[in-house]
Each structure stands twice: as structure tokens, then as C-alpha cells.
Motif scaffolding. Structure first.
Motif, PDB file in Angstrom:
ATOM      1  N   PRO A 377       0.978  -1.139   0.043  1.00  0.00           N
ATOM      2  CA  PRO A 377       0.059   0.031   0.029  1.00  0.00           C
ATOM      3  C   PRO A 377       0.731   1.125  -0.022  1.00  0.00           C
ATOM      4  CG  PRO A 377      -0.895  -1.665   1.591  1.00  0.00           C
ATOM      5  CD  PRO A 377       0.534  -2.349   0.846  1.00  0.00           C
ATOM      6  N   ILE A 378       1.959   1.248   0.704  1.00  0.00           N
ATOM      7  CA  ILE A 378       2.822   2.466   0.838  1.00  0.00           C
ATOM      8  C   ILE A 378       3.261   2.674  -0.520  1.00  0.00           C
ATOM      9  CG2 ILE A 378       5.038   3.255   1.454  1.00  0.00           C
ATOM     10  CD1 ILE A 378       4.422   1.991   4.306  1.00  0.00           C
ATOM     11  N   LEU A 379       3.866   1.819  -1.253  1.00  0.00           N
ATOM     12  CA  LEU A 379       4.504   2.199  -2.626  1.00  0.00           C
ATOM     13  C   LEU A 379       3.510   2.354  -3.771  1.00  0.00           C
ATOM     14  CD1 LEU A 379       7.527  -0.250  -2.697  1.00  0.00           C
ATOM     15  CD2 LEU A 379       7.256   2.162  -1.880  1.00  0.00           C
ATOM     16  N   THR A 380       2.284   1.892  -3.606  1.00  0.00           N
ATOM     17  CA  THR A 380       1.165   2.047  -4.477  1.00  0.00           C
ATOM     18  C   THR A 380       0.267   3.486  -4.106  1.00  0.00           C
ATOM     19  OG1 THR A 380      -0.156   0.372  -3.392  1.00  0.00           O
ATOM     20  CG2 THR A 380       1.237  -0.047  -5.452  1.00  0.00           C
ATOM     21  N   GLY A 381       0.752   4.033  -3.244  1.00  0.00           N
ATOM     22  CA  GLY A 381       0.220   5.481  -2.928  1.00  0.00           C
ATOM     23  C   GLY A 381      -0.911   5.401  -1.898  1.00  0.00           C
ATOM     24  N   ASP A 382      -1.204   4.621  -1.217  1.00  0.00           N
ATOM     25  CA  ASP A 382      -2.322   4.434  -0.213  1.00  0.00           C
ATOM     26  C   ASP A 382      -1.868   5.698   0.883  1.00  0.00           C
ATOM     27  OD1 ASP A 382      -3.371   3.741   2.451  1.00  0.00           O
ATOM     28  OD2 ASP A 382      -4.434   2.279   1.303  1.00  0.00           O
ATOM     29  N   ALA A 383      -2.885   6.688   1.047  1.00  0.00           N
ATOM     30  CA  ALA A 383      -2.695   7.837   1.755  1.00  0.00           C
ATOM     31  C   ALA A 383      -2.482   7.567   3.089  1.00  0.00           C
ATOM     32  CB  ALA A 383      -3.692   8.945   1.553  1.00  0.00           C
ATOM     33  N   ASP A 384      -3.296   6.728   3.619  1.00  0.00           N
ATOM     34  CA  ASP A 384      -3.438   6.114   5.064  1.00  0.00           C
ATOM     35  C   ASP A 384      -2.223   5.420   5.366  1.00  0.00           C
ATOM     36  OD1 ASP A 384      -4.725   5.529   7.754  1.00  0.00           O
ATOM     37  OD2 ASP A 384      -4.468   3.532   7.212  1.00  0.00           O
ATOM     38  N   ALA A 385      -1.700   4.919   4.552  1.00  0.00           N
ATOM     39  CA  ALA A 385      -0.341   3.789   4.478  1.00  0.00           C
ATOM     40  C   ALA A 385       0.790   4.960   4.694  1.00  0.00           C
ATOM     41  CB  ALA A 385      -0.291   2.781   3.583  1.00  0.00           C
ATOM     42  N   LEU A 386       0.762   6.023   4.032  1.00  0.00           N
ATOM     43  CA  LEU A 386       1.658   6.833   3.923  1.00  0.00           C
ATOM     44  C   LEU A 386       1.716   7.939   5.008  1.00  0.00           C
ATOM     45  CD1 LEU A 386       1.588   7.625   0.097  1.00  0.00           C
ATOM     46  CD2 LEU A 386       3.709   6.870   1.293  1.00  0.00           C
ATOM     47  N   ARG A 387       0.752   7.861   6.002  1.00  0.00           N
ATOM     48  CA  ARG A 387       0.463   8.617   7.199  1.00  0.00           C
ATOM     49  C   ARG A 387       0.668  10.136   6.583  1.00  0.00           C
ATOM     50  NH1 ARG A 387       2.253   6.222  11.740  1.00  0.00           N
ATOM     51  NH2 ARG A 387       1.338   7.902  12.692  1.00  0.00           N
ATOM     52  N   GLY A 388       0.044  10.536   5.412  1.00  0.00           N
ATOM     53  CA  GLY A 388      -0.194  11.717   5.006  1.00  0.00           C
ATOM     54  C   GLY A 388       0.879  12.492   4.784  1.00  0.00           C
ATOM     55  N   GLY A 389       2.067  11.884   4.591  1.00  0.00           N
ATOM     56  CA  GLY A 389       3.096  12.206   4.209  1.00  0.00           C
ATOM     57  C   GLY A 389       3.474  12.127   2.743  1.00  0.00           C
ATOM     58  N   PRO A 390       4.740  12.465   2.197  1.00  0.00           N
ATOM     59  CA  PRO A 390       5.079  12.443   0.552  1.00  0.00           C
ATOM     60  C   PRO A 390       5.047  10.858   0.212  1.00  0.00           C
ATOM     61  CG  PRO A 390       7.060  12.999   1.947  1.00  0.00           C
ATOM     62  CD  PRO A 390       5.582  13.112   2.683  1.00  0.00           C
ATOM     63  N   ALA A 391       5.059  10.644  -1.027  1.00  0.00           N
ATOM     64  CA  ALA A 391       5.241   9.355  -1.744  1.00  0.00           C
ATOM     65  C   ALA A 391       6.659   9.085  -1.171  1.00  0.00           C
ATOM     66  CB  ALA A 391       5.108   9.277  -2.880  1.00  0.00           C
TER      67      ALA A 391
END
Length: 699
Positions: A377-391
Motif C-alpha cells: 500500500p505504501i508504494l502504491t500511494g495509499d494515503a493512510d499507509a503513507l501517514r499523510g506524508g509524501p510518496a
């Protein structure tokens, strides 16, 4: 006396040139080793060392064949630069200096464009050595890169154990081997994963102790048990609650101990009065007689010992399961007796100050911490997984192979294939992850560098020195971190020190033996006195009470959904008409996660990916042993060969071994089917909590 800068540790000089070392692999045994050194670059046999009475001269077959791995012809020996498409495996050699310049420049460019959190150093347990594994965090913190939330292995189990006891420590298995009347191995298969557990357990059986194994399928460990309870995956807390019901109802509860050492015994007794064996039978699939018989067996044994393993916690409800099981010795007061109680791990024993190793004095808690299990999810752009930060647009990967081991592999592969993601992989072989890299750096193995190791299965802190020189241009993790730090302008004392100097200073500043003394004496035993090890001076909470009612809120996340008292938390991936099977992705005997999947001895023994299916399910599906089958769910589909196997309930299937992706026709392995959803209450991978369909290939 402490080692000073530039000073070499002493060398063992024996006729056979047998050199001590420590196994670095992700197993709680952390075995003491004796390595035959043939010359400066070549080893022969590897044996267990009797200098550690937990290893007791015994090691697993995969490490005993380590010469096959360290001298494997496919080892990476030169830095490489990608020349083809990501994942193609097309590379050309490049010099070390140029390779590191490229990595540092990419990190600087990405951070300048997107902010420092766009860079995510990614690591795990390919080595358990603290300097070579965790030194990457020093670079992370110094450069303000995204922080690390470690969830692949122990998060769920740790949370569940500590919820009750307050600390990750427990009774000593060696005492149980000597004194226990009953040993319960719950949620683990040490025949495959921790051979030393079996050494001590079989010694106990030899003197008359009984062995119960709680596991969803008939493992090699279960084959050696007096009783095997093959429950449904993810239902362990229900079994534990029903056992407590019987313990209270039939007078096996030690009320003197309960009132002195636990927080809410009367509430617990009233609660489990509504959790009888009939209730648990419906959830676990075990019979009422099996549950009652086990409860009585456990209640009567004086003392009884539970060895809690990681397997049963790798479900969405894993923390609740672990907590419920940890309640059992508190109900019977088994902790009071030598050889009684329970053990999950001993990690809290070691008074190590890791500031120098990890750069903990540089931590900024405002920097986001990304969940390693949610890489897809992080590497495919999931906003929640990215914790609101940049890709995430730049990564350094050490000590792990996420293109095999992470959940939701289709997303992981899609993310790693992104052209805007710069990926540097420091590895020993051209793994599935390395094939996606822009730069691949050749890494040392444990016999080719210095390090320090704590244990979880035993109590000895051990230091290991380099035994042989590495092949070609292989470099240790510590070298890579230091060279990148210099290029990036990162500042910390640890970047200018050797690995041995960091080990030595860490030990001395922690009030322990210096590195040379530890090495020469074969390790420092950090065991606690019996009274403290068994919490007879109180559990590790301010009031000294075991928590039947944990404060889950201190963990954050979905704590409000956790059971107030031990209970079955029904959040698992339940079987449905469309996905009627529950998959357990269990460890193989001669693989260790993605390690040893390249060695001839391991491949010869494991043969091919094989799905273990109950004979009645085989008949219903018109599948025979040897048939190729497809298994899948909404996340993907893979193939394997079937084996009809009794010893598990209908509807439970097992695939042993984390096989490289190339062994599957779909090009992805078993983790294409597992979910990256975090377990309750606050994360943890759920590898054994997967509902799937199964069909004969081509049907």
C-alpha cells in the motif's frame, strides 16, 4: 579491558583451527557455533558449541551446511547498476565509489524535491546482529528520513504478552526441561524453526514429562507430542478461555496466588464461566472432550510450562490470542514452581543502551513512522499507509527481501517497478527484491564481519568476530551506512567507528563485559534469579499484578475494540462459501523466510511448493496427491502441488516454506494471497489469517 581504536580482537589458535561464532539468523535460539576454518577465505563444517548450554552442541541442519551458502557460486561479489527494465535482472558492474555516489546523489535529489521523509531506509532480520542490522537507523535518524515501524514478526505477539506480564521475559525453558511435568508448545513448530527447543523438550519427555502441542496442523513437533490439539487458525483465545473455565470450575485455580499476584481474578472467573468448552468447541473445531481433557491435564500438572511461539499470534486477533494464553499460568499459579510458568521471549533481560548503534539521540518523533508490513500500500500511494506524508521515492534495503516476504505481493511488485522509485539493495544474492534495484551492492555474511547478538530463547549475550574474509568486493552493512553518511553529511559518532568499536563501547556503556571479554568467555549470561524470572517479586507493572484486564489504550490504534478480559476476538478472515478454506503459510524445515532458498541441501529436501489438504477435502475437490492445484482470493492466485494429509481440520490448508516467486506459475509466491491489513490493536502482519478458495488446476 576495552578494545581501543585499531586494536584487533584475539584470535583462537587451535590445531584444528576451530573458531567460535554466533548464528545470526531469525530464530530465538541464537546458537553458539564452532566453525571449521580451512583457510583465510574458506570454511568447512559448522557445529553447535557446548559453551552455551542452551545450544548444547546442537544446531539446525540448514546452518550446519553453511558452507553451501557462504561459498555458493551465485553470491553477489561486485556492485551492479541496472541497465534494463526494473525486475529484468539486467545489470552491469560498477565500482563501489561510483555506486555509492549514485545512491547518495539520488537520496539528496529526492529529499530536495519532496522532503527528507520521501527516503525510507528499509530493513529487517536477515541478520539479528545489532550493529549490522540496526545501524541503518542511525543514518535514518541523522538524515530525518522516514522512521520505521517494525511489524513483520513480533508486534502482535509482543503486545499480547506484555499486556499481561508487563515485560518480554519469562521462565527458563532449561528449568522446565528439568522440572516440568507438562510442557505445552503453543503455536510453533520448533522441529522446523527452533531445534534447541526440541532438544530440551525431548530431554523432559525422556524423564517422563508430557508434551502437548497446540497447532492447526500436524507438524513435525506435533508428531512427537503426547497430545496434539489441531484447532482452527485464529481461535487460540477461545481455547484458552475454555481451559480457564474448567480450571476455575474444577478447583485447579490457585486463589491465594490469584489474589496476591493478579488484578481481577473474581471478574475473570465470572467472565470465563460464560465461556465453557461447548462454546469453544464451536469456535475452535475441537471436541468438548479434547478441551476438557487438556484443561484437566494442565491443571493437575505440577509444574506446567507453556512455550508460546509466534505462529498463533500472526492473525488479526493475534495480540488477544497471546494475552489469553499468557493468562493460564496466572490462574494455576504455575509461576511459583521451578520449571513452571511460561515463556514467549527473553528480550527484556538485556540492559543494552543502543544509542550508539541506532542513533537514538537523534530521533525526532515528529517524523512519520511507516509500517514495514504495509509496503505494498505504501508504494502504491495509499494515503493512510503513507501517514499523510509524501510518496516514498527512494529506498535503501538491507537484510530483507520484501518482494518475497511482504503481504500483498502484487502491490509490492507494482510499487518496486515504479520508475520514479530509486532503489538500492545491499544483498548477498540476486533476490527477487534486488532484481528491481537501480543499484545492487554485494553484502557480507555473518562469518565475514563483527557483531553482537542478544537472544530471545535463552539468556546469553554473545559477541562474534569475523572468521573469514569475504569474497570479491563484498562489504558489511556498517561500511555502507558509514560511506553514505559521509557523502550525505550525516553526523554521529557511530559513523566514524568500526563495528567492533561500536560493539565494545555499547557493552561497556551498558555496564556489561567489554567485547573482548565477552568473546573470549563465550558470552555473558544475563539470566535473572528464579524469583524475578518467574515474577515472584511481582509482574512488571507498578502494582506488581498480572493484568487480566490490560490497558490496551497505551498501544493506541484500535484499542477500544480489544476485549476487556481474555476472549475470542472475532476479526479474522473467516471462511465463506466463496473462500471456504483457511490458509496457514507455515515455515519450512530448511528455509528460514527467504534465506536458504538458494542452497542445494535445502532445495533438495523441500522439493517444491506443496499444499497440504485434508483427505476429505481432497476427495470433495477430486484432487489427488501430486496434482497441481490453484489457490486464490481477491488479492491473487498462485499454484502448487497437492498433498493429501491428515492431522488438520477440514477447511484448513497449509503451504510450508516461503518459496521464491519463480517457483510459481503466476510469478508471485504465497504472500500474494496474504493481507497487509494491520492486526489489532496497533499493527502486525497477519500471515496465518487468510481465507482462500482451492481448485484443481484447469478445473
Amino acid at each position: 579491558m576495552s578494545i581501543t581504536a585499531g586494536e584487533r580482537a584475539p584470535q583462537i589458535a587451535t590445531v584444528a583451527d576451530i573458531v567460535p561464532s554466533v548464528c545470526p539468523h531469525d530464530c530465538t535460539s541464537v546458537c553458539a557455533l564452532e566453525v571449521e576454518r580451512i583457510d583465510a577465505r574458506t570454511i568447512g563444517r559448522v557445529r553447535g558449541s557446548k559453551r552455551n548450554d542452551y545450544t548444547a552442541g546442537v544446531i539446525c541442519e540448514k546452518v550446519s551446511r553453511y558452507a553451501q551458502r557462504i561459498h555458493h557460486p551465485d553470491r553477489l561479489t561486485r556492485p551492479l547498476r541496472r541497465t534494463g527494465a526494473k525486475g529484468s535482472g539486467a545489470f552491469e558492474p560498477i565500482g563501489w565509489s561510483d555506486a555509492l555516489d549514485i545512491v547518495a546523489q539520488a537520496f539528496q535529489d529526492k529529499a530536495k524535491r519532496f522532503g527528507s521523509e520521501t527516503v525510507w531506509p528499509y530493513m529487517y532480520a536477515g541478520t539479528m546482529g545489532l550493529v549490522q542490522r540496526d545501524g541503518i537507523n542511525r543514518l535514518r535518524h541523522a538524515m530525518r528520513y522516514s522512521r520505521w515501524y517494525s511489524t513483520i514478526c513480533v508486534t502482535l505477539a509482543d503486545n499480547g504478552w506484555v499486556a499481561g506480564t508487563g515485560a518480554k521475559r519469562g521462565a527458563d525453558l532449561r528449568e522446565a526441561a528439568e522440572h516440568a511435568e507438562l510442557i505445552v508448545i503453543w503455536g510453533g513448530n520448533p522441529v522446523n524453526t527452533q531445534v534447541n527447543v526440541m532438544t530440551h523438550v525431548m530431554a523432559a519427555k525422556k524423564r517422563g514429562a508430557k508434551l502437548v502441542v497446540v497447532d492447526p496442523y500436524r507438524t513435525g513437533t506435533a508428531e512427537r507430542a503426547d497430545v496434539h490439539l489441531a484447532l482452527r487458525p485464529g481461535t487460540d483465545a477461545a481455547l484458552a478461555c475454555a481451559v480457564m473455565h474448567v480450571l476455575f470450575a474444577e478447583g485447579f485455580a490457585d486463589w491465594d496466588y490469584l489474589r496476591r499476584f493478579t488484578d481481577a481474578p473474581e471478574e475473570l472467573a465470572a467472565h470465563v464461566a460464560d465461556r465453557p468448552p461447548q462454546w469453544a468447541a464451536q469456535i475452535t473445531g475441537l471436541s468438548v472432550d479434547e478441551i476438557v481433557s487438556f484443561a484437566r491435564m494442565y491443571g493437575k500438572a505440577t509444574p506446567s510450562f507453556i512455550r508460546c511461539h509466534h505462529g498463533f499470534s500472526r492473525s488479526r486477533n493475534g495480540a488477544a490470542n497471546m494475552h489469553a494464553v499468557s493468562c493460564l499460568p496466572a490462574v494455576t499459579g504455575a509461576w511459583q514452581r521451578r520449571g513452571g510458568g511460561a515463556l514467549y521471549g527473553h528480550s527484556a533481560l538485556y540492559p543494552l543502551d543502543r544509542t550508539l548503534i541506532e542513533g537514538l539521540d537523534l530521533v525526532d518523533s515528529e517524523i512519520r513512522a511507516l509500517d514495514q508490513s504495509r509496503l505494498g500500500p505504501i508504494l502504491t500511494g495509499d494515503a493512510d499507509a503513507l501517514r499523510g506524508g509524501p510518496a516514498v521515492t527512494a529506498m535503501l534495503v538491507q537484510n530483507t527481501n520484501p518482494a518475497m516476504v511482504c503481504p500483498e505481493l502484487h502491490k509490492v511488485h507494482a510499487g518496486l517497478a515504479r520508475e520514479d522509485l530509486f532503489l538500492c539493495v545491499h544483498e548477498q544474492f540476486m533476490t527477487d527484491t534486488a532484481r528491481f534495484a537501480d543499484i545492487v551492492l554485494p553484502a557480507t555474511m555473518f562469518l565475514e564481519h563483527d557483531d553482537v547478538y542478544i537472544a530471545s530463547g535463552h539468556t546469553t549475550l554473545q559477541v562474534a568476530r569475523k572468521v573469514v574474509e569475504p569474497p570479491g568486493e563484498c562489504r558489511e552493512n556498517h561500511f555502507v551506512i558509514g560511506e553514505l553518511a559521509r557523502r550525505l553529511g550525516a553526523e554521529h559518532d557511530g559513523f566514524g567507528m568500526s563495528a567492533w568499536e561500536i560493539v565494545d563501547q555499547t557493552l561497556v556503556s551498558s555496564g556489561l563485559w567489554d567485547a573482548s571479554t565477552n568473546w573470549s568467555r563465550g558470552g555473558q549470561n544475563c539470566e535473572l534469579p528464579f524469583e524475578r524470572a518467574n515474577f515472584l517479586d511481582g509482574f512488571a507493572w507498578p502494582d506488581g499484578k498480572f493484568r487480566f484486564k490490560p490497558d490496551w489504550s497505551r498501544l493506541g490504534g484500535r484499542w477500544r475494540e480489544m476485549p476487556v478480559l481474555p476472549d475470542h476476538l472475532d476479526v479474522i478472515d473467516r471462511a465463506t462459501p466463496g473462500k471456504p478454506f483457511r490458509l496457514v503459510a507455515a515455515p519450512a524445515r530448511t528455509f528460514l523466510n527467504s534465506t536458504f532458498t538458494e542452497t542445494p541441501g535445502s532445495l533438495q529436501r523441500e522439493k517444491r511448493p506443496t499444499l497440504l489438504i485434508h483427505p476429505d477435502d481432497c476427495a470433495a475437490l477430486e484432487i489427488a496427491t501430486g496434482d497441481r492445484v490453484e489457490l486464490g482470493n481477491e488479492r491473487g492466485c498462485i499454484d502448487a502441488h497437492a498433498e493429501s494429509r491428515s492431522g488438520q481440520q477440514r477447511g484448513v490448508v497449509v503451504l510450508e516454506g516461503l518459496w521464491p516467486n519463480r517457483y510459481f506459475g503466476a510469478g508471485v509466491g504465497v504472500n500474494a494471497l496474504t493481507s497487509a491489513e494491520p492486526g489489532w490493536p496497533n499493527g502486525g502482519a497477519v500471515f496465518h489469517d487468510t481465507a482462500i478458495w482451492v481448485r484443481k488446476a484447469g478445473a
